[in-house]
Design a protein around this motif. Structure first.
Motif, PDB file in Angstrom:
ATOM      1  N   LEU A   1      59.796   8.213  83.509  1.00 57.31           N
ATOM      2  CA  LEU A   1      59.287   9.190  84.164  1.00 57.31           C
ATOM      3  C   LEU A   1      58.261  10.007  83.567  1.00 57.31           C
ATOM      4  O   LEU A   1      57.176  10.292  84.148  1.00 57.31           O
ATOM      5  CB  LEU A   1      60.420  10.318  84.510  1.00 57.31           C
ATOM      6  N   ALA A   2      58.135  10.050  82.307  1.00 54.40           N
ATOM      7  CA  ALA A   2      57.184  10.667  81.401  1.00 54.40           C
ATOM      8  C   ALA A   2      55.998   9.777  81.645  1.00 54.40           C
ATOM      9  O   ALA A   2      54.669  10.337  81.968  1.00 54.40           O
ATOM     10  CB  ALA A   2      57.540  10.867  79.984  1.00 54.40           C
ATOM     11  N   GLU A   3      55.887   8.670  81.591  1.00 59.83           N
ATOM     12  CA  GLU A   3      54.886   7.678  81.553  1.00 59.83           C
ATOM     13  C   GLU A   3      54.365   7.685  83.059  1.00 59.83           C
ATOM     14  O   GLU A   3      53.076   7.717  83.324  1.00 59.83           O
ATOM     15  CB  GLU A   3      55.456   6.154  81.237  1.00 59.83           C
ATOM     16  N   LYS A   4      55.102   7.380  83.995  1.00 61.95           N
ATOM     17  CA  LYS A   4      54.650   7.511  85.394  1.00 61.95           C
ATOM     18  C   LYS A   4      54.049   8.702  86.011  1.00 61.95           C
ATOM     19  O   LYS A   4      53.192   8.785  86.744  1.00 61.95           O
ATOM     20  CB  LYS A   4      55.761   7.146  86.191  1.00 61.95           C
TER      21      LYS A   4
ATOM     22  N   SER B   1      54.667  13.993  78.838  1.00 58.40           N
ATOM     23  CA  SER B   1      55.382  13.532  77.713  1.00 58.40           C
ATOM     24  C   SER B   1      56.744  13.783  77.896  1.00 58.40           C
ATOM     25  O   SER B   1      57.313  14.506  78.598  1.00 58.40           O
ATOM     26  CB  SER B   1      55.092  14.464  76.311  1.00 58.40           C
ATOM     27  N   VAL B   2      57.392  12.935  77.135  1.00 54.02           N
ATOM     28  CA  VAL B   2      59.089  13.011  76.998  1.00 54.02           C
ATOM     29  C   VAL B   2      59.620  14.473  76.693  1.00 54.02           C
ATOM     30  O   VAL B   2      60.303  14.761  77.258  1.00 54.02           O
ATOM     31  CB  VAL B   2      59.803  11.802  76.071  1.00 54.02           C
ATOM     32  N   THR B   3      58.931  14.964  75.648  1.00 52.49           N
ATOM     33  CA  THR B   3      59.513  16.289  75.467  1.00 52.49           C
ATOM     34  C   THR B   3      59.185  17.373  76.520  1.00 52.49           C
ATOM     35  O   THR B   3      59.935  18.075  76.832  1.00 52.49           O
ATOM     36  CB  THR B   3      58.442  17.129  74.115  1.00 52.49           C
ATOM     37  N   SER B   4      58.081  17.253  77.307  1.00 52.72           N
ATOM     38  CA  SER B   4      57.744  18.023  78.333  1.00 52.72           C
ATOM     39  C   SER B   4      58.858  17.826  79.642  1.00 52.72           C
ATOM     40  O   SER B   4      59.373  18.778  79.787  1.00 52.72           O
ATOM     41  CB  SER B   4      56.281  17.773  79.045  1.00 52.72           C
ATOM     42  N   ILE B   5      59.239  16.275  79.811  1.00 55.40           N
ATOM     43  CA  ILE B   5      60.338  16.156  80.755  1.00 55.40           C
ATOM     44  C   ILE B   5      61.686  16.804  80.246  1.00 55.40           C
ATOM     45  O   ILE B   5      62.413  17.484  81.079  1.00 55.40           O
ATOM     46  CB  ILE B   5      60.452  14.673  80.984  1.00 55.40           C
ATOM     47  N   SER B   6      61.842  16.682  78.989  1.00 61.32           N
ATOM     48  CA  SER B   6      63.182  17.297  78.409  1.00 61.32           C
ATOM     49  C   SER B   6      63.200  18.659  78.647  1.00 61.32           C
ATOM     50  O   SER B   6      64.340  19.176  79.005  1.00 61.32           O
ATOM     51  CB  SER B   6      63.325  16.748  77.171  1.00 61.32           C
TER      52      SER B   6
END
Length: 67
Positions: free
Chosen positions: A25-28, A32-37
């Motif tokens: 989801l972060a890439e798409k 960042s993965v941190t933001s998604i988390s």
């Protein structure tokens, strides 16, 4: 639950429904993965731009599924 937590839970539920990892989801969505988390945990409230990016990704996937 506060509004940030509800929004985060909804985003996480949709991500899980699509069987995406946070990394996918972060890439798409160009985040960042941190933001998604942080968004999913209700710690960080996403900006309007971030919500639009997430929504755009959802619509793109929907169109691919109908093709």
């Amino acid at each position: 639950m506060n509004k940030k937590e509800i929004l985060g839970a909804n985003i996480k539920a949709e991500r899980n429904r699509k069987r995406y990892s946070q990394a996918v989801l972060a890439e798409k969505s160009d985040l960042s993965v941190t933001s998604i988390s942080l968004i999913e945990k209700g710690i960080q409230l996403p900006s309007a731009l971030v919500l639009l990016k997430l929504r755009s990704e959802e619509r793109r996937v929907g169109k691919e599924c109908r093709s």
